[in-house]
Design a protein around this motif. Sequence first.
Motif, PDB file in Angstrom:
ATOM      1  N   GLU A 103       0.870  -1.171   0.000  1.00 14.27           N
ATOM      2  CA  GLU A 103       0.000   0.000   0.000  1.00 14.27           C
ATOM      3  C   GLU A 103       0.912   1.228   0.000  1.00 14.27           C
ATOM      4  OE1 GLU A 103      -3.187   0.051  -0.265  1.00 14.27           O
ATOM      5  OE2 GLU A 103      -3.609  -2.083  -0.002  1.00 14.27           O
ATOM      6  N   GLU A 104       0.436   2.298  -0.582  1.00 18.81           N
ATOM      7  CA  GLU A 104       1.242   3.506  -0.618  1.00 18.81           C
ATOM      8  C   GLU A 104       1.432   4.057   0.784  1.00 18.81           C
ATOM      9  OE1 GLU A 104      -0.121   7.546  -2.104  1.00 18.81           O
ATOM     10  OE2 GLU A 104       1.087   6.825  -3.782  1.00 18.81           O
ATOM     11  N   ILE A 105       2.670   4.401   1.115  1.00 15.10           N
ATOM     12  CA  ILE A 105       2.995   5.000   2.399  1.00 15.10           C
ATOM     13  C   ILE A 105       3.470   6.420   2.133  1.00 15.10           C
ATOM     14  CG2 ILE A 105       4.457   4.891   4.443  1.00 15.10           C
ATOM     15  CD1 ILE A 105       4.634   1.872   4.038  1.00 15.10           C
ATOM     16  N   THR A 106       2.825   7.387   2.764  1.00 19.76           N
ATOM     17  CA  THR A 106       3.193   8.788   2.591  1.00 19.76           C
ATOM     18  C   THR A 106       4.135   9.201   3.704  1.00 19.76           C
ATOM     19  OG1 THR A 106       1.066   9.278   1.560  1.00 19.76           O
ATOM     20  CG2 THR A 106       2.316  11.146   2.410  1.00 19.76           C
ATOM     21  N   LEU A 107       5.215   9.891   3.336  1.00 24.14           N
ATOM     22  CA  LEU A 107       6.211  10.353   4.287  1.00 24.14           C
ATOM     23  C   LEU A 107       6.317  11.869   4.243  1.00 24.14           C
ATOM     24  CD1 LEU A 107       9.119   7.849   3.458  1.00 24.14           C
ATOM     25  CD2 LEU A 107       7.316   7.573   5.181  1.00 24.14           C
ATOM     26  N   ILE A 160      -0.427   9.717   7.743  1.00 26.75           N
ATOM     27  CA  ILE A 160      -1.650   9.039   7.337  1.00 26.75           C
ATOM     28  C   ILE A 160      -2.806  10.031   7.305  1.00 26.75           C
ATOM     29  CG2 ILE A 160      -0.870   6.825   8.265  1.00 26.75           C
ATOM     30  CD1 ILE A 160      -2.796   7.234  10.622  1.00 26.75           C
ATOM     31  N   SER A 161      -3.813   9.727   6.494  1.00 23.18           N
ATOM     32  CA  SER A 161      -4.970  10.600   6.347  1.00 23.18           C
ATOM     33  C   SER A 161      -6.062  10.203   7.344  1.00 23.18           C
ATOM     34  CB  SER A 161      -5.503  10.505   4.916  1.00 23.18           C
ATOM     35  OG  SER A 161      -6.726  11.206   4.795  1.00 23.18           O
ATOM     36  N   TYR A 162      -6.617  11.197   8.019  1.00 21.98           N
ATOM     37  CA  TYR A 162      -7.689  10.927   8.981  1.00 21.98           C
ATOM     38  C   TYR A 162      -8.900  10.264   8.330  1.00 21.98           C
ATOM     39  CZ  TYR A 162     -11.286  11.684  12.512  1.00 21.98           C
ATOM     40  OH  TYR A 162     -12.316  11.514  13.403  1.00 21.98           O
ATOM     41  N   PRO A 163      -9.381  10.710   7.160  1.00 18.98           N
ATOM     42  CA  PRO A 163     -10.519  10.015   6.541  1.00 18.98           C
ATOM     43  C   PRO A 163     -10.237   8.532   6.282  1.00 18.98           C
ATOM     44  CG  PRO A 163     -10.250  12.164   5.535  1.00 18.98           C
ATOM     45  CD  PRO A 163      -9.049  11.955   6.411  1.00 18.98           C
ATOM     46  N   ILE A 170       2.199  10.963  11.805  1.00 18.55           N
ATOM     47  CA  ILE A 170       1.537  12.245  11.615  1.00 18.55           C
ATOM     48  C   ILE A 170       0.150  11.980  11.027  1.00 18.55           C
ATOM     49  CG2 ILE A 170       1.654  14.511  10.501  1.00 18.55           C
ATOM     50  CD1 ILE A 170       4.001  13.992  12.389  1.00 18.55           C
ATOM     51  N   VAL A 171      -0.886  12.544  11.637  1.00 18.84           N
ATOM     52  CA  VAL A 171      -2.249  12.391  11.131  1.00 18.84           C
ATOM     53  C   VAL A 171      -2.674  13.716  10.507  1.00 18.84           C
ATOM     54  CG1 VAL A 171      -4.631  11.778  11.656  1.00 18.84           C
ATOM     55  CG2 VAL A 171      -2.767  10.704  12.934  1.00 18.84           C
TER      56      VAL A 171
END
Length: 331
Positions: free
Chosen positions: A8-12, A20-23, A51-52
């Motif tokens: 899965e894509e991991i955002t840094l 990570i995205s709250y939604p 980080i959210v």
Amino acid sequence: MGSLNNNEEITLTPEGAVSISYPTLVASPQLLSPAIEKAFGSNPNCLGIVIVRDLPPEYPALRERLLKLAYQFANLDVTVSERYADPASKYRTQEIMNGKPDLCKAYPEYYSKNIWPSNDIQAIKGFEEAFKDLGRFIFQVGCKLASACQPFASSHLLDSSLSLAELIKTSQTTKARLLHYFPPSADSPPPAEDEAVDSWCGFHLDHSLLTGLCSAMFLHPQPNGEPAPVPSPSPVSGLYIRTRGGTLTKVSIPAECLAFQTGEALELATAGSLRATPHCVRVGGVTGMERVSRETFALFMQPDTDQQIAPSENFGQFTKRVLNEHYTQEV
């Protein structure tokens, strides 16, 4: 922000912290397992922080309201602020960091009964409401994150039947600290560029399972006495974390985001498989910051005192051990 493909894509973030995205956290937490493992796992480059982002729109106002009140409370006349001191809760203790008293921040002792400021003090009117509103917001996000962590954490817990989210949701020990880092003073002048990296807050581990943390706000008094947000006084000011492998990394929390760190209680509950990462706060050597303070808010989410977190220690026993190591009576 960059991304890293790993199933899965991991955002840094630019500094390498997992974001990570709250939604997604709310709607599809199962998709976040790779990101959570990268953040909280045992890989040497793990920072132990998430980080959210994309939080509900009410968050920025909740944060700004309380952090400005932190500044106002810290600048009350001592005869007023002393009304809210509690001798029975060791309110005159000093926290020991790196073998020396940490004099840069002010917050209540771990087990103290809240004594809320009165609303008849105009400068801090609404303090209790603001404190609780932000605390509840972070708690709700933290519980969702704990649920998302469960598939990854359960394989490492000493008792795999435990639920991180339930330990947090049902606990009576969740505590919040509103932190005011005082500006450099005549007795503590602005640091040099080669200052120690932990000049504003010494290296330490959090006490919790998870800690929710706001982005710090830097405030400078205006001519009318009201605090106004200003940029970080130095590019090197802020939070620093040592990775599992020992690399020191500066981590920025965007103002519109929350951060969550692993704590020492989670490390004990997983026999060291999930480690709390040492972190500190640096002032940053720069001129013109003599009146700039740093405000932030941390919510420590942890189990009840009778919850066993290690074969020979429950959370209450662990608490006593840690407090004895880090606190001493003021002389």
